[in-house]
Design an enzyme around this catalytic site. Structure first.
Site, PDB file in Angstrom:
ATOM      1  N   CYS A 136       0.758  -0.913  -0.027  1.00 26.29           N
ATOM      2  CA  CYS A 136       0.206   0.061  -0.159  1.00 26.29           C
ATOM      3  C   CYS A 136       0.888   1.274   0.033  1.00 26.29           C
ATOM      4  O   CYS A 136       1.391   1.679   1.045  1.00 26.29           O
ATOM      5  CB  CYS A 136      -1.019   0.126   1.314  1.00 26.29           C
ATOM      6  N   CYS A 170      -0.490   4.370   2.316  1.00 20.54           N
ATOM      7  CA  CYS A 170      -0.222   3.930   3.952  1.00 20.54           C
ATOM      8  C   CYS A 170       1.250   3.820   4.320  1.00 20.54           C
ATOM      9  O   CYS A 170       1.644   4.574   5.177  1.00 20.54           O
ATOM     10  CB  CYS A 170      -0.929   2.684   4.285  1.00 20.54           C
TER      11      CYS A 170
END
Length: 174
Positions: A130, A133
């Site tokens: 991700c 993130c």
């Protein structure tokens, strides 16, 4: 020593991983809690029973119960967040203002130092792929005083643990 069991179980083609595992487990770049919390959180993120049990045994010699629970919490909450935030990114700008609406209180109430939890979350987000993130957690840990070298030490742990999990999975399927 559980880490030795893990290293001994790796095949010859995974020699680099074995060496990296040994080197990283002796790293002085991170505090003991950061090091073993990151090892445990990334082990949990691999979803590999062998990795989780061996690293958990080793980590329990270095971490309090609070840090063990936080490491598992980081792996679990980031499994959810990484899917949700990757999807939001994939869907594009039309979804940028859509409220996430998922509970994630553990990020601010993990029971351990915020920077340590955030570092674990960064490492897990790296394994889970991700981008958003990983960048968000990197921004937090560097603003809290961690260096780029410390951030990348966590990334190297994540990469090595994922590689070890891959080798174990390959051998189980052979």
């Amino acid at each position: 020593m559980a880490l030795d069991n893990l290293k001994e179980g790796l095949p010859e083609y995974a020699k680099d991983l074995k060496l990296n595992l040994g080197t990283l487990s002796r790293s002085t770049e991170l505090s003991e809690q950061q090091l073993w919390g990151t090892f445990l959180a990334t082990a949990a993120a691999t979803r590999n029973d062998t990795i989780i049990s061996e690293i958990a045994e080793e980590a329990s010699q270095h971490l309090s119960d609070e840090y063990v629970n936080a490491a598992y919490g980081a792996a679990s909450i980031m499994a959810m967040n990484n899917v949700a935030y990757r999807a939001k990114s994939f869907l594009g700008s039309d979804y940028a203002q859509v409220r996430m609406g998922l509970r994630m209180n553990i990020i601010n109430k993990s029971g351990i130092d915020k920077v340590d939890f955030e570092l674990m979350a960064l490492a897990v987000s790296t394994i889970n792929g991700c981008h958003d993130c990983t960048k968000a957690h990197e921004k937090t840990v560097t603003s809290e005083g961690l260096t780029k070298e410390q951030v990348f030490e966590a990334v190297k742990i994540a990469a090595t643990i994922q590689g070890v999990a891959q080798a174990i999975q390959i051998e189980a399927a052979r």
